[in-house]
Write a protein that holds these residues in place. Structure first.
Motif, PDB file in Angstrom:
ATOM      1  N   ILE A  76      18.293   8.992  -5.428  1.00 54.93           N
ATOM      2  CA  ILE A  76      17.934   9.720  -4.216  1.00 54.93           C
ATOM      3  C   ILE A  76      18.396   8.925  -2.999  1.00 54.93           C
ATOM      4  N   ALA A  77      18.827   9.624  -1.970  1.00 55.38           N
ATOM      5  CA  ALA A  77      19.313   8.961  -0.759  1.00 55.38           C
ATOM      6  C   ALA A  77      18.162   8.266  -0.040  1.00 55.38           C
ATOM      7  N   ILE A  78      18.408   7.059   0.424  1.00 52.10           N
ATOM      8  CA  ILE A  78      17.391   6.327   1.180  1.00 52.10           C
ATOM      9  C   ILE A  78      16.993   7.114   2.428  1.00 52.10           C
ATOM     10  N   ASP A  79      17.947   7.746   3.069  1.00 50.22           N
ATOM     11  CA  ASP A  79      17.634   8.547   4.260  1.00 50.22           C
ATOM     12  C   ASP A  79      16.684   9.693   3.924  1.00 50.22           C
ATOM     13  N   GLU A  80      16.810  10.253   2.721  1.00 48.86           N
ATOM     14  CA  GLU A  80      15.912  11.333   2.317  1.00 48.86           C
ATOM     15  C   GLU A  80      14.492  10.805   2.103  1.00 48.86           C
ATOM     16  N   ILE A  81      14.373   9.599   1.522  1.00 43.29           N
ATOM     17  CA  ILE A  81      13.055   8.992   1.356  1.00 43.29           C
ATOM     18  C   ILE A  81      12.414   8.756   2.718  1.00 43.29           C
ATOM     19  N   ILE A 122       9.252   1.713   5.300  1.00 42.22           N
ATOM     20  CA  ILE A 122       9.912   2.253   4.110  1.00 42.22           C
ATOM     21  C   ILE A 122      11.061   1.345   3.670  1.00 42.22           C
ATOM     22  N   LEU A 123      11.867   0.893   4.623  1.00 42.98           N
ATOM     23  CA  LEU A 123      12.991   0.013   4.291  1.00 42.98           C
ATOM     24  C   LEU A 123      12.497  -1.305   3.704  1.00 42.98           C
ATOM     25  N   ASP A 139       0.815  -1.201   0.000  1.00 43.05           N
ATOM     26  CA  ASP A 139       0.000   0.000   0.000  1.00 43.05           C
ATOM     27  C   ASP A 139       0.857   1.262   0.000  1.00 43.05           C
ATOM     28  N   ILE A 140       2.092   1.147   0.436  1.00 46.58           N
ATOM     29  CA  ILE A 140       2.982   2.303   0.535  1.00 46.58           C
ATOM     30  C   ILE A 140       3.843   2.433  -0.723  1.00 46.58           C
ATOM     31  N   ARG A 141       3.815   1.425  -1.566  1.00 40.04           N
ATOM     32  CA  ARG A 141       4.680   1.417  -2.749  1.00 40.04           C
ATOM     33  C   ARG A 141       4.510   2.661  -3.625  1.00 40.04           C
ATOM     34  N   PRO A 142       3.265   3.091  -3.937  1.00 44.84           N
ATOM     35  CA  PRO A 142       3.136   4.285  -4.790  1.00 44.84           C
ATOM     36  C   PRO A 142       3.813   5.516  -4.190  1.00 44.84           C
ATOM     37  N   LEU A 143       3.696   5.690  -2.866  1.00 49.89           N
ATOM     38  CA  LEU A 143       4.341   6.827  -2.209  1.00 49.89           C
ATOM     39  C   LEU A 143       5.853   6.736  -2.336  1.00 49.89           C
ATOM     40  N   VAL A 144       6.412   5.552  -2.049  1.00 48.54           N
ATOM     41  CA  VAL A 144       7.865   5.380  -2.107  1.00 48.54           C
ATOM     42  C   VAL A 144       8.371   5.591  -3.532  1.00 48.54           C
ATOM     43  N   ALA A 153       8.982  10.464   3.882  1.00 49.72           N
ATOM     44  CA  ALA A 153       7.866   9.575   4.199  1.00 49.72           C
ATOM     45  C   ALA A 153       7.395   9.756   5.632  1.00 49.72           C
ATOM     46  N   ALA A 154       8.322  10.111   6.523  1.00 50.44           N
ATOM     47  CA  ALA A 154       7.963  10.322   7.922  1.00 50.44           C
ATOM     48  C   ALA A 154       6.967  11.466   8.060  1.00 50.44           C
TER      49      ALA A 154
END
Length: 256
Positions: free
Chosen positions: A213-218, A232-233, A195-200, A222-223
């Motif tokens: 893009i940096a994973i930390d930025e995602i 997210i991970l 369900d979160i895939r479209p956002l990510v 997302a937070a």
């Protein structure tokens, strides 16, 4: 006529056995832990990197189990010119030759491409299915060797060299299962992560530069929508496994 072998990167990368046949003019075979004898190869996956070193063009081809290192000799050859024009990342098929060199006791494996063609995801998925079937057939013969009832000399040579055990067969079978899962839709209700895939994926799309893009930025972005770091991970891991994104460098991701 010799047929092209189909092997997963996760199996090929564990190879340490090279066998020269009676005709010294022929290239040596690269023999994998699963019993594939590779001289001519047919591969499919995502082209994720193209670099140059001296007179060589070096590329990386990722399938659901790992990465093949492709080496093109001659930076001015038609094949080198062609591969420079392929957008990274792209799904491609590769026909080429297996190569193994040992330097200072370290095994170096690569593939020397002869032909490269841009394809779509269904072609890559079909390659995974056919390669999985071929691999499981060889693992069945390895299991027969484990029970002392295999008469195939090539299988037996690989079985002996790699000291194949039941645990090792299980690891190789698990690799095949993982590859098949990567091209199949997850079961409904398996987890909330899809369900979160479209956002990510939308957040990944904002990193449209070559470095992604940096994973930390995602995670940070997302937070703001109330999505925990762990979810997210998990979604990123799922996208990487399913070849929907890749990691151009450590800590960064980019959509395929």
């Amino acid at each position: 006529m010799e047929g092209a072998a189909r092997v997963f990167a996760g199996e090929y990368s564990g190879s340490t056995l090279s066998v020269q046949d009676d005709d010294s003019g022929n290239p040596a075979w690269v023999v994998t832990p699963g019993g594939a004898w590779c001289r001519s190869l047919f591969l499919a996956g995502a082209l994720t990197e193209v670099t140059e070193s001296g007179d060589m063009v070096l590329t990386r081809l990722a399938d659901p189990t790992g990465v093949f290192n492709l080496v093109i000799g001659g930076r001015n050859t038609p094949l080198a010119e062609m591969i420079r024009k392929i957008p990274v990342p792209s799904f491609v098929t590769v026909s080429g030759r297996a190569q193994m060199y040992v330097r200072n006791g370290v095994v170096n494996l690569s593939v020397r491409p002869d032909h490269i063609r841009i394809v779509d995801r269904p072609v890559r998925d079909q390659w995974v299915l056919v390669t999985a079937k071929s691999t499981l057939g060889r693992l069945h013969q390895m299991n027969l060797a484990l029970m002392g009832s295999c008469a195939d000399s090539r299988i037996l040579a690989a079985f002996s060299h790699y000291a194949i055990s039941r645990d090792r067969l299980g690891e190789l079978a698990g690799m095949v299962k993982s590859a098949l899962q990567a091209i199949c839709s997850p079961a409904s209700g398996q987890s909330a992560a899809p369900d979160i895939r479209p956002l990510v994926m939308e957040l990944m799309a904002t990193g449209d530069g070559p470095g992604g893009i940096a994973i930390d930025e995602i995670i940070r972005l997302a937070a703001e929508s109330g999505v925990p770091r762990e979810i997210i991970l998990a979604v990123i891991d799922s996208l990487v496994t399913n070849d929907e994104c890749y990691q151009p460098r450590k800590g960064f991701v980019k959509l395929l």
